[in-house]
Scaffold this motif. Structure first.
Motif, PDB file in Angstrom:
ATOM      1  N   ALA A 354     -12.038  87.147  38.283  1.00 35.62           N
ATOM      2  CA  ALA A 354     -10.852  86.560  38.923  1.00 35.62           C
ATOM      3  C   ALA A 354     -10.065  85.794  37.867  1.00 35.62           C
ATOM      4  CB  ALA A 354     -11.291  85.623  40.044  1.00 35.62           C
ATOM      5  N   TRP A 355      -8.737  85.767  38.039  1.00 40.16           N
ATOM      6  CA  TRP A 355      -7.955  85.019  37.040  1.00 40.16           C
ATOM      7  C   TRP A 355      -6.803  84.271  37.687  1.00 40.16           C
ATOM      8  CZ3 TRP A 355      -3.010  87.062  36.783  1.00 40.16           C
ATOM      9  CH2 TRP A 355      -2.873  88.414  37.155  1.00 40.16           C
ATOM     10  N   ILE A 356      -6.498  83.141  37.080  1.00 39.26           N
ATOM     11  CA  ILE A 356      -5.377  82.316  37.557  1.00 39.26           C
ATOM     12  C   ILE A 356      -4.592  81.850  36.333  1.00 39.26           C
ATOM     13  CG2 ILE A 356      -4.697  80.234  38.826  1.00 39.26           C
ATOM     14  CD1 ILE A 356      -7.462  80.219  40.154  1.00 39.26           C
ATOM     15  N   GLY A 357      -3.338  82.226  36.249  1.00 38.15           N
ATOM     16  CA  GLY A 357      -2.462  81.710  35.196  1.00 38.15           C
ATOM     17  C   GLY A 357      -1.682  80.534  35.766  1.00 38.15           C
ATOM     18  N   ILE A 358      -1.729  79.404  35.061  1.00 35.30           N
ATOM     19  CA  ILE A 358      -1.062  78.217  35.600  1.00 35.30           C
ATOM     20  C   ILE A 358       0.331  78.105  34.975  1.00 35.30           C
ATOM     21  CG2 ILE A 358      -1.234  75.719  35.888  1.00 35.30           C
ATOM     22  CD1 ILE A 358      -4.261  76.152  35.863  1.00 35.30           C
ATOM     23  N   ASP A 361       5.718  76.157  37.845  1.00 37.74           N
ATOM     24  CA  ASP A 361       5.923  75.858  39.266  1.00 37.74           C
ATOM     25  C   ASP A 361       5.079  76.701  40.196  1.00 37.74           C
ATOM     26  OD1 ASP A 361       8.019  74.058  38.645  1.00 37.74           O
ATOM     27  OD2 ASP A 361       9.274  75.813  38.203  1.00 37.74           O
ATOM     28  N   GLU A 362       4.290  77.574  39.659  1.00 36.79           N
ATOM     29  CA  GLU A 362       3.516  78.456  40.552  1.00 36.79           C
ATOM     30  C   GLU A 362       2.248  78.915  39.851  1.00 36.79           C
ATOM     31  OE1 GLU A 362       5.329  82.270  41.039  1.00 36.79           O
ATOM     32  OE2 GLU A 362       6.268  82.171  39.077  1.00 36.79           O
ATOM     33  N   LEU A 363       1.442  79.621  40.612  1.00 37.58           N
ATOM     34  CA  LEU A 363       0.243  80.208  40.032  1.00 37.58           C
ATOM     35  C   LEU A 363       0.459  81.704  39.913  1.00 37.58           C
ATOM     36  CD1 LEU A 363      -2.557  78.386  42.064  1.00 37.58           C
ATOM     37  CD2 LEU A 363      -1.677  77.816  39.786  1.00 37.58           C
ATOM     38  N   ARG A 364       0.072  82.265  38.757  1.00 39.70           N
ATOM     39  CA  ARG A 364       0.143  83.713  38.601  1.00 39.70           C
ATOM     40  C   ARG A 364      -1.281  84.209  38.818  1.00 39.70           C
ATOM     41  NH1 ARG A 364      -0.585  86.535  33.189  1.00 39.70           N
ATOM     42  NH2 ARG A 364      -0.239  88.717  33.722  1.00 39.70           N
ATOM     43  N   LYS A 369      -3.563  83.189  46.791  1.00 42.45           N
ATOM     44  CA  LYS A 369      -3.254  83.087  48.219  1.00 42.45           C
ATOM     45  C   LYS A 369      -4.494  82.785  49.067  1.00 42.45           C
ATOM     46  CE  LYS A 369      -3.046  88.173  48.689  1.00 42.45           C
ATOM     47  NZ  LYS A 369      -3.020  88.587  47.259  1.00 42.45           N
ATOM     48  N   PHE A 370      -5.679  82.994  48.498  1.00 44.49           N
ATOM     49  CA  PHE A 370      -6.901  82.719  49.265  1.00 44.49           C
ATOM     50  C   PHE A 370      -7.413  81.291  49.053  1.00 44.49           C
ATOM     51  CE2 PHE A 370      -7.176  87.316  48.074  1.00 44.49           C
ATOM     52  CZ  PHE A 370      -6.914  87.817  49.334  1.00 44.49           C
ATOM     53  N   LEU A 371      -6.771  80.563  48.150  1.00 46.32           N
ATOM     54  CA  LEU A 371      -7.292  79.235  47.808  1.00 46.32           C
ATOM     55  C   LEU A 371      -6.368  78.147  48.348  1.00 46.32           C
ATOM     56  CD1 LEU A 371      -8.238  79.920  44.065  1.00 46.32           C
ATOM     57  CD2 LEU A 371      -9.785  79.893  46.038  1.00 46.32           C
ATOM     58  N   SER A 372      -6.972  77.042  48.830  1.00 44.04           N
ATOM     59  CA  SER A 372      -6.154  75.928  49.316  1.00 44.04           C
ATOM     60  C   SER A 372      -5.670  75.109  48.131  1.00 44.04           C
ATOM     61  CB  SER A 372      -6.985  75.044  50.244  1.00 44.04           C
ATOM     62  OG  SER A 372      -7.912  74.305  49.465  1.00 44.04           O
ATOM     63  N   GLU A 373      -4.679  74.278  48.411  1.00 45.46           N
ATOM     64  CA  GLU A 373      -4.149  73.406  47.352  1.00 45.46           C
ATOM     65  C   GLU A 373      -5.242  72.488  46.789  1.00 45.46           C
ATOM     66  OE1 GLU A 373       0.054  71.232  47.063  1.00 45.46           O
ATOM     67  OE2 GLU A 373      -0.316  73.322  47.470  1.00 45.46           O
ATOM     68  N   VAL A 374      -6.060  71.971  47.700  1.00 50.30           N
ATOM     69  CA  VAL A 374      -7.127  71.049  47.272  1.00 50.30           C
ATOM     70  C   VAL A 374      -8.113  71.784  46.357  1.00 50.30           C
ATOM     71  CG1 VAL A 374      -9.048  69.606  48.092  1.00 50.30           C
ATOM     72  CG2 VAL A 374      -6.915  69.743  49.416  1.00 50.30           C
ATOM     73  N   GLU A 375      -8.418  73.024  46.744  1.00 45.12           N
ATOM     74  CA  GLU A 375      -9.357  73.791  45.908  1.00 45.12           C
ATOM     75  C   GLU A 375      -8.781  74.029  44.512  1.00 45.12           C
ATOM     76  OE1 GLU A 375     -11.551  76.112  49.616  1.00 45.12           O
ATOM     77  OE2 GLU A 375      -9.948  77.126  48.506  1.00 45.12           O
ATOM     78  N   VAL A 376      -7.495  74.392  44.477  1.00 45.25           N
ATOM     79  CA  VAL A 376      -6.869  74.638  43.170  1.00 45.25           C
ATOM     80  C   VAL A 376      -6.887  73.357  42.336  1.00 45.25           C
ATOM     81  CG1 VAL A 376      -4.716  75.218  42.002  1.00 45.25           C
ATOM     82  CG2 VAL A 376      -5.445  76.539  43.997  1.00 45.25           C
ATOM     83  N   GLN A 377      -6.561  72.227  42.986  1.00 42.53           N
ATOM     84  CA  GLN A 377      -6.597  70.944  42.255  1.00 42.53           C
ATOM     85  C   GLN A 377      -7.998  70.684  41.722  1.00 42.53           C
ATOM     86  OE1 GLN A 377      -4.547  69.130  40.842  1.00 42.53           O
ATOM     87  NE2 GLN A 377      -2.878  70.290  41.758  1.00 42.53           N
ATOM     88  N   GLY A 378      -9.007  70.949  42.581  1.00 44.86           N
ATOM     89  CA  GLY A 378     -10.409  70.738  42.188  1.00 44.86           C
ATOM     90  C   GLY A 378     -10.775  71.595  40.984  1.00 44.86           C
ATOM     91  N   ILE A 379     -10.334  72.862  41.007  1.00 39.25           N
ATOM     92  CA  ILE A 379     -10.640  73.771  39.886  1.00 39.25           C
ATOM     93  C   ILE A 379      -9.963  73.247  38.615  1.00 39.25           C
ATOM     94  CG2 ILE A 379     -10.274  76.087  38.962  1.00 39.25           C
ATOM     95  CD1 ILE A 379     -10.366  77.152  41.826  1.00 39.25           C
TER      96      ILE A 379
END
Ligand code: ASP
Length: 607
Positions: A354-358, A361-364, A369-379
């Motif tokens: 899995a990959w997330i580009g930060i 203003d957005e996530l690539r 779309k499956f992750l909550s804001e809190v989860e993204v902040q936690g990661i």
């Protein structure tokens, strides 16, 4: 002697001297009037100029061809300013032969010796004696000599004694298969070639030598993998009355000096960092991480507990974990690179990457779309990822996460050019488990070798929880490869028998395989420890080559055969009979198949 001077050593100060040289014609440029020959010997190359002033040698000069062997005599002359060659050590001088004798001619070699060309490895090994004429190939063998001589002098000056141990012995296990040698005088009996001199060096400590070393040949019959060879050489040493710090300290001092003297790169850190095995696996997924770059793993299981994203939730619920590598500044990495990295991760058993580009203003990310804001902040806070960074994530069992993310990290090291060839990064790894469980055999096995001791405070665990016992073992790594390993040894019969019993040896097996050592341990065996450190791996690190065959004079192919001497090969039936041996059906079939292959006409030669 046919020579009184060496080609590579002539300098401006020699101008005016008459020298006698002998060597090989490295390169020849025939300008009709003048003939230029680069003459090569073991020390280097010097230019000879045959000029019509010396008419008697011109005929010979025109006949010379590459690799002919010649002896010449003539004056050394300083080159004029415009003909100085700054790329040659001898570029300020040339020699004008007044005599030239052809000592031998040569066939045209199967590849260029005077150009650093890519040559097929099989051909290089088949004609290794010509390959070794190539200066860049010979340089490695010279480096090997220099490093080994340095080791000998260093250790001798510290009261170590070099002692040879036999190579026809009884098995000394290091986790590989033995090479066996049949005995003619006792048919049906076999010697084993040593996998290491381990038992012998412990006996030398019992014998009272206190400090032993050897540049020892070790034989391990393993399936071939890149950079594994059936016979390797190791610096083998053992000391009495020492603890881990004494052995590591001595080896570290030696290797620091070697790196400074012979390394192409700069030492990354001294003293060498010391890493704990379990910590290493947590952070890098492997016990020999390349520390020339970071990209450590971060555990992001906690912020994802209870997540609605099924892939992560599934892994966590079944006792697994989710870990990420944060790659700085790579948020916009191409899809192609990401797809390739996904395949790399799958090679370690992961189902995907899995990959997330930060971005600002957005996530690539296909999973955002499956992750909550809190989860993204936690990661983000667990990984320290900021704007512009890329997160690469694997969720699975700890073993699969470690294996796959290690492969991803290793690949990133190449892909992003983080493995600086000009850096030598050594590290010690300690805190290994003593034993590993072999589920298929239902027994424990030595994680390193069966003679390594354990932390005294772990003794009770041998009875209750052997997997938790920590060995007094230390491994030395260099730029992501293991270049040595050793331990403080078990020095009592009782403890040695206990560990061997955990490994599934019955008292009878123990007696048969290790009886001599066990008995010797009862005659006042001192506390002892040592190291075995691969010479080839060290030379690879020092010189920056990634091919182990570069640092061996007569190596075998990666498939374990020797195209130069044609070994291994079948032997005469009489020789087998003398040994009391007969080939079984499997061996006979293999020989028949091999000879059929040899006799097959080459492709295209049939009608
Ligand atoms: N015998 C070990 C090996 O060959 C080294 C050592 O423990 O000294 O790997």
């Amino acid at each position: 002697m046919l020579k009184d001077s060496s080609c590579g050593e002539l300098r401006r100060a020699d101008a005016g001297r008459t020298v006698r040289l002998a060597g090989w014609v490295h390169r020849r440029r025939d300008h009709g009037g003048l003939v230029f020959i680069d003459l090569r010997d073991s020390t280097g190359i010097v230019q000879l100029v045959f000029s019509p002033d010396q008419a008697s040698v011109m005929d010979t000069a025109h006949r010379l061809r590459p690799e002919w062997v010649i002896a010449v005599a003539g004056p050394v002359s300083e080159r004029s300013a415009e003909t100085v060659n700054p790329n040659m050590d001898t570029g300020e001088v040339e020699v004008f032969p007044a005599s030239c004798e052809v000592l031998n001619t040569s066939l045209t070699p199967p590849f260029f010796i005077n150009e650093p060309a890519e040559v097929d490895e099989y051909l290089r090994l088949k004609y290794r004696y010509l390959d070794l004429r190539r200066p860049e190939v010979a340089r490695m063998i010279r480096l090997r000599h220099d490093v080994v001589r340095f080791i000998r002098e260093f250790l001798s000056s510290r009261r170590f004694m070099e002692i040879e141990t036999p190579t026809l012995i009884k098995s000394t296990p290091e986790g590989a298969r033995d090479f066996l040698v049949p005995s003619r005088l006792q048919p049906g009996h076999f010697f084993a070639l040593p996998q290491s001199p381990q038992i012998m060096k412990e006996l030398l400590m019992v014998a009272g030598f206190e400090r032993y070393f050897q540049i020892a040949r070790c034989y391990r019959d393993e399936d071939f993998r890149a950079n594994r060879v059936a016979e390797h050489t190791q610096l083998d040493l053992e000391m009495s009355f020492v603890d881990e710090d004494d052995v590591m300290g001595l080896v570290e001092e030696l290797y620091t000096e070697i790196a400074r003297e012979f390394g192409q790169g700069e030492l990354a850190a001294t003293p060498f960092p010391r890493l704990d095995y379990y910590d290493c696996i947590e952070r890098y997924g492997i016990d020999r991480p390349d520390l020339r770059y970071g990209l450590e793993f971060a555990d992001i299981s906690e912020p994802l507990r209870g997540t609605g994203f099924k892939v992560f939730a599934g892994a966590l619920e079944s006792g697994g974990q989710v870990k990420a590598i944060c790659v700085p500044g790579q948020a916009e990495m191409t899809r192609r690179d990401l797809d390739e990295l996904t395949e790399v991760a799958k090679g370690g058993g992961a189902k995907g990457l899995a990959w997330i580009g930060i971005l600002q203003d957005e996530l690539r990310s296909p999973i955002a779309k499956f992750l909550s804001e809190v989860e993204v902040q936690g990661i983000r806070s667990a990984t320290g990822a900021g704007v512009g960074d890329l997160l690469l994530i694997v969720a699975d069992t700890p073993g699969v996460v470690a294996d796959s993310l290690h492969l991803v990290r290793d690949d990133l090291g190449d892909r992003l050019k983080l493995k600086d060839p000009a850096v030598l990064s050594f590290a010690w790894v300690t805190g290994f488990p003593l034993l590993e469980w072999r589920p298929e055999e239902g027994r424990w096995d030595a994680a390193h070798n069966p003679f390594s001791s354990y932390r005294p405070e772990d003794e009770p665990l041998l009875d209750t929880d052997p997997g938790k016992v920590i060995a007094r073992q230390y491994d030395l790594t260099l730029n992501g490869t293991e270049v040595g390993g050793g331990s403080i040894r078990i020095n009592t019969r009782e403890a040695q028998e206990k560990v061997l019993a955990l490994m599934g040896y019955t008292p009878a097996d123990m007696e048969e395989r290790f009886g001599v050592l066990l008995e010797a341990l009862e005659y006042g065996a001192p506390p002892m420890g040592g190291v075995g450190a691969g010479i080839e791996r060290l030379l690879m690190g020092l010189s920056g080559t990634s091919n182990i065959r570069d640092v061996i004079a007569f190596p075998k192919t990666s498939a374990g055969s020797d195209p130069l001497m044609g070994s291994p090969s079948p032997v005469d039936p009489e020789q087998l009979a003398e040994l009391g041996l007969e080939l079984g059906p499997k061996a006979r079939a293999a020989i028949a198949a091999a000879s059929e292959q040899e006799n097959e006409p080459a492709t295209g030669a049939t009608e």
